[in-house]
Scaffold this motif. Structure first.
Motif, PDB file in Angstrom:
ATOM      1  N   PHE A  55      61.474  10.159   0.555  1.00 35.96           N
ATOM      2  CA  PHE A  55      61.575  10.554   1.961  1.00 35.96           C
ATOM      3  C   PHE A  55      60.476  11.506   2.407  1.00 35.96           C
ATOM      4  CE2 PHE A  55      63.108  13.821   4.922  1.00 35.96           C
ATOM      5  CZ  PHE A  55      63.366  13.048   6.042  1.00 35.96           C
ATOM      6  N   ASP A  56      60.163  12.515   1.584  1.00 35.16           N
ATOM      7  CA  ASP A  56      59.168  13.508   2.018  1.00 35.16           C
ATOM      8  C   ASP A  56      57.814  12.871   2.240  1.00 35.16           C
ATOM      9  OD1 ASP A  56      59.175  13.255  -0.918  1.00 35.16           O
ATOM     10  OD2 ASP A  56      57.528  14.696  -0.813  1.00 35.16           O
ATOM     11  N   ALA A  57      57.420  11.959   1.339  1.00 37.29           N
ATOM     12  CA  ALA A  57      56.133  11.286   1.481  1.00 37.29           C
ATOM     13  C   ALA A  57      56.153  10.319   2.665  1.00 37.29           C
ATOM     14  CB  ALA A  57      55.782  10.553   0.190  1.00 37.29           C
ATOM     15  N   GLU A  58      57.292   9.642   2.894  1.00 36.78           N
ATOM     16  CA  GLU A  58      57.413   8.757   4.048  1.00 36.78           C
ATOM     17  C   GLU A  58      57.247   9.547   5.349  1.00 36.78           C
ATOM     18  OE1 GLU A  58      61.261   7.137   3.552  1.00 36.78           O
ATOM     19  OE2 GLU A  58      60.737   5.931   1.803  1.00 36.78           O
ATOM     20  N   TYR A 104      56.221  17.511  11.556  1.00 33.80           N
ATOM     21  CA  TYR A 104      56.885  16.867  10.420  1.00 33.80           C
ATOM     22  C   TYR A 104      58.380  16.712  10.667  1.00 33.80           C
ATOM     23  CZ  TYR A 104      52.521  18.021   8.001  1.00 33.80           C
ATOM     24  OH  TYR A 104      51.206  18.130   7.631  1.00 33.80           O
ATOM     25  N   VAL A 105      58.981  17.698  11.320  1.00 36.02           N
ATOM     26  CA  VAL A 105      60.403  17.627  11.634  1.00 36.02           C
ATOM     27  C   VAL A 105      60.674  16.473  12.586  1.00 36.02           C
ATOM     28  CG1 VAL A 105      62.360  18.872  12.626  1.00 36.02           C
ATOM     29  CG2 VAL A 105      60.644  20.113  11.279  1.00 36.02           C
ATOM     30  N   ILE A 106      59.821  16.321  13.575  1.00 30.82           N
ATOM     31  CA  ILE A 106      59.979  15.239  14.546  1.00 30.82           C
ATOM     32  C   ILE A 106      59.936  13.883  13.844  1.00 30.82           C
ATOM     33  CG2 ILE A 106      58.931  14.116  16.558  1.00 30.82           C
ATOM     34  CD1 ILE A 106      57.889  16.931  17.369  1.00 30.82           C
ATOM     35  N   SER A 107      58.975  13.719  12.921  1.00 26.93           N
ATOM     36  CA  SER A 107      58.875  12.461  12.185  1.00 26.93           C
ATOM     37  C   SER A 107      60.066  12.258  11.261  1.00 26.93           C
ATOM     38  CB  SER A 107      57.587  12.429  11.370  1.00 26.93           C
ATOM     39  OG  SER A 107      56.460  12.401  12.211  1.00 26.93           O
ATOM     40  N   ALA A 108      60.558  13.346  10.667  1.00 28.37           N
ATOM     41  CA  ALA A 108      61.682  13.240   9.729  1.00 28.37           C
ATOM     42  C   ALA A 108      62.940  12.734  10.418  1.00 28.37           C
ATOM     43  CB  ALA A 108      61.940  14.596   9.077  1.00 28.37           C
ATOM     44  N   ARG A 140      70.099   8.521 -10.444  1.00 28.15           N
ATOM     45  CA  ARG A 140      70.636   8.946  -9.164  1.00 28.15           C
ATOM     46  C   ARG A 140      70.255   7.954  -8.068  1.00 28.15           C
ATOM     47  NH1 ARG A 140      72.652  11.829 -12.343  1.00 28.15           N
ATOM     48  NH2 ARG A 140      72.873  14.115 -12.304  1.00 28.15           N
ATOM     49  N   ARG A 141      71.055   7.953  -6.993  1.00 28.96           N
ATOM     50  CA  ARG A 141      70.644   7.305  -5.739  1.00 28.96           C
ATOM     51  C   ARG A 141      70.132   8.426  -4.846  1.00 28.96           C
ATOM     52  NH1 ARG A 141      74.753   3.569  -2.822  1.00 28.96           N
ATOM     53  NH2 ARG A 141      72.821   3.064  -1.723  1.00 28.96           N
ATOM     54  N   ALA A 142      68.832   8.577  -4.789  1.00 32.62           N
ATOM     55  CA  ALA A 142      68.221   9.738  -4.141  1.00 32.62           C
ATOM     56  C   ALA A 142      67.418   9.320  -2.921  1.00 32.62           C
ATOM     57  CB  ALA A 142      67.318  10.472  -5.126  1.00 32.62           C
ATOM     58  N   ARG A 143      67.288  10.253  -1.987  1.00 35.65           N
ATOM     59  CA  ARG A 143      66.389  10.043  -0.863  1.00 35.65           C
ATOM     60  C   ARG A 143      64.986  10.519  -1.199  1.00 35.65           C
ATOM     61  NH1 ARG A 143      67.454   9.176   4.101  1.00 35.65           N
ATOM     62  NH2 ARG A 143      65.323   8.439   3.874  1.00 35.65           N
ATOM     63  N   THR A 144      64.897  11.574  -1.992  1.00 33.45           N
ATOM     64  CA  THR A 144      63.587  12.057  -2.409  1.00 33.45           C
ATOM     65  C   THR A 144      63.738  12.867  -3.684  1.00 33.45           C
ATOM     66  OG1 THR A 144      61.565  13.129  -1.587  1.00 33.45           O
ATOM     67  CG2 THR A 144      63.611  14.262  -1.169  1.00 33.45           C
ATOM     68  N   VAL A 145      62.662  12.914  -4.464  1.00 26.95           N
ATOM     69  CA  VAL A 145      62.578  13.782  -5.635  1.00 26.95           C
ATOM     70  C   VAL A 145      61.305  14.605  -5.482  1.00 26.95           C
ATOM     71  CG1 VAL A 145      62.478  13.949  -8.146  1.00 26.95           C
ATOM     72  CG2 VAL A 145      63.748  12.074  -7.070  1.00 26.95           C
ATOM     73  N   LEU A 146      61.452  15.922  -5.539  1.00 26.25           N
ATOM     74  CA  LEU A 146      60.321  16.831  -5.370  1.00 26.25           C
ATOM     75  C   LEU A 146      60.119  17.631  -6.645  1.00 26.25           C
ATOM     76  CD1 LEU A 146      61.294  18.021  -1.807  1.00 26.25           C
ATOM     77  CD2 LEU A 146      59.153  16.882  -2.353  1.00 26.25           C
ATOM     78  N   GLN A 198      57.607   3.214  -3.787  1.00 19.54           N
ATOM     79  CA  GLN A 198      57.928   4.324  -2.902  1.00 19.54           C
ATOM     80  C   GLN A 198      56.660   5.026  -2.439  1.00 19.54           C
ATOM     81  OE1 GLN A 198      60.958   5.111  -1.866  1.00 19.54           O
ATOM     82  NE2 GLN A 198      61.979   3.576  -3.156  1.00 19.54           N
ATOM     83  N   ALA A 199      56.753   5.656  -1.270  1.00 17.77           N
ATOM     84  CA  ALA A 199      55.683   6.543  -0.822  1.00 17.77           C
ATOM     85  C   ALA A 199      55.643   7.755  -1.753  1.00 17.77           C
ATOM     86  CB  ALA A 199      55.939   6.988   0.615  1.00 17.77           C
ATOM     87  N   ARG A 200      54.443   8.308  -1.978  1.00 20.17           N
ATOM     88  CA  ARG A 200      54.266   9.457  -2.865  1.00 20.17           C
ATOM     89  C   ARG A 200      53.277  10.427  -2.235  1.00 20.17           C
ATOM     90  NH1 ARG A 200      52.482   7.242  -8.577  1.00 20.17           N
ATOM     91  NH2 ARG A 200      50.705   6.587  -7.303  1.00 20.17           N
ATOM     92  N   GLU A 201      53.410  11.713  -2.590  1.00 18.70           N
ATOM     93  CA  GLU A 201      52.510  12.719  -2.028  1.00 18.70           C
ATOM     94  C   GLU A 201      52.257  13.841  -3.013  1.00 18.70           C
ATOM     95  OE1 GLU A 201      53.290  16.006  -1.101  1.00 18.70           O
ATOM     96  OE2 GLU A 201      55.474  16.010  -1.317  1.00 18.70           O
ATOM     97  N   LEU A 202      51.089  14.477  -2.833  1.00 22.07           N
ATOM     98  CA  LEU A 202      50.716  15.664  -3.590  1.00 22.07           C
ATOM     99  C   LEU A 202      50.270  16.729  -2.594  1.00 22.07           C
ATOM    100  CD1 LEU A 202      48.508  14.118  -6.455  1.00 22.07           C
ATOM    101  CD2 LEU A 202      50.961  14.601  -6.505  1.00 22.07           C
TER     102      LEU A 202
END
Length: 310
Positions: free
Chosen positions: A148-151, A169-173, A196-202, A272-276
């Protein structure tokens, strides 16, 4: 691991790796930096603009080759990450001059966005060794994420970020809260995998997100470990409860589990989308993160605490 202020002042060669896209008045910024360095008795720095093809890695390698002792990263989180990737494992120090939207490392470590203050930290402050996270051949200083965070980051237009800052970012979230979760397997060091069934892993080296949100308040940038947050909200009510718990700094937050490890392997059932550090990287079904303890030499204020920088 900490140098004295006098030792810091004897190291006078520096370079500025600057992202022209993040600075509205490039000439003015150069004058301000050079004036602040001159006031401290330092010579004019190497001036190394980034390009769309190279966000700062080649420029930082050039600075190291030219024998500088400090590299100023003047840009957003992507510029800082590019500089940190090349400086990790060297004795050349990183000084952060925030100019982008997120500026997550500066937010987490309380570094000023003021040019004179940032230069003063480099010329009269101390050096601290902090950890970096590693994904492939890239290093990050703040956080890696999958889902989710990367999306959200990918869906946030640059024009909106320039206009309203981090609330973009909040608006997009808000438009992605109901997306379906991913099925993930997470292996922490040599422990048995968890599913897990997760929305995001950070995976965090430090704990604050955009806007200073304290997602992982126990994370420290110099403890030799990575902190992991697994978010599992499924409904809007879940998201609201999770957000309230995080903002209130509760020890147990509904729909969020936290772990700590030196190596984290995340595998999803689909790409999945990914980010650094807030920069979206190529999508994938897996993300493997390791830590390099004390790899990065960072300029910090003279009165910064000896530990607990995060």
């Amino acid at each position: 691991m900490t140098a004295t202020a006098e030792q810091v002042r004897t190291a006078t060669r520096s370079a500025v790796v600057i992202n022209p896209a993040k600075v509205t008045d490039l000439d003015g910024r150069r004058r301000d930096i050079c004036a602040a360095l001159a006031a401290a008795g330092w010579p004019e720095p190497l001036w190394l603009p980034t390009t769309p093809e190279d966000p700062g890695c080649g420029q930082t390698r050039q600075a190291i080759s030219d024998g500088v002792s400090v590299v100023f990263a003047c840009g957003g989180d992507g510029t800082v990450m590019a500089c940190a990737s090349e400086l990790a494992g060297t004795d050349v120090a990183l000084a952060v001059l925030p100019s982008g939207t997120g500026n997550l490392l500066a937010t987490n470590l309380g570094l000023s966005s003021d040019v004179q203050a940032g230069v003063a930290v480099a010329t009269g402050g101390r050096r601290r060794r902090i950890d970096v996270g590693v994904v492939g051949d890239r290093c990050f200083t703040v956080m890696a994420g999958m889902g989710f965070d990367a999306e959200m980051l990918a869906a946030t237009p640059e024009t909106l970020k320039k206009r309203v800052g981090w609330p973009a970012y909040v608006i997009s979230a808000l438009g992605r809260l109901r997306d379906r979760p991913m099925r993930v397997q997470i292996r922490l060091d040599d422990r048995r995998p968890i599913r897990r069934r997760a929305r995001t892993v950070l995976v965090g080296n430090v704990g604050r997100l955009q806007g200073g949100v304290p997602l992982l308040p126990a994370a420290e940038p110099d403890d030799g470990c990575l902190d992991v947050a697994v978010l599992t909200p499924r409904t809007l009510r879940h998201w609201l409860s999770l957000a309230w718990g995080v903002l209130r700094r509760r020890r147990d937050v509904a729909r969020m589990e936290t772990f700590r490890a030196r190596r984290v392997e995340i595998t999803s059932d689909r790409e999945q989308a990914r980010e650094l550090d807030g920069d979206v990287i190529e999508p994938g079904r897996s993300l493997t993160v390791t830590v390099r303890p004390g790899a990065l030499c960072l300029c910090v204020p003279e009165d910064a605490p000896e530990s607990g920088l995060g």
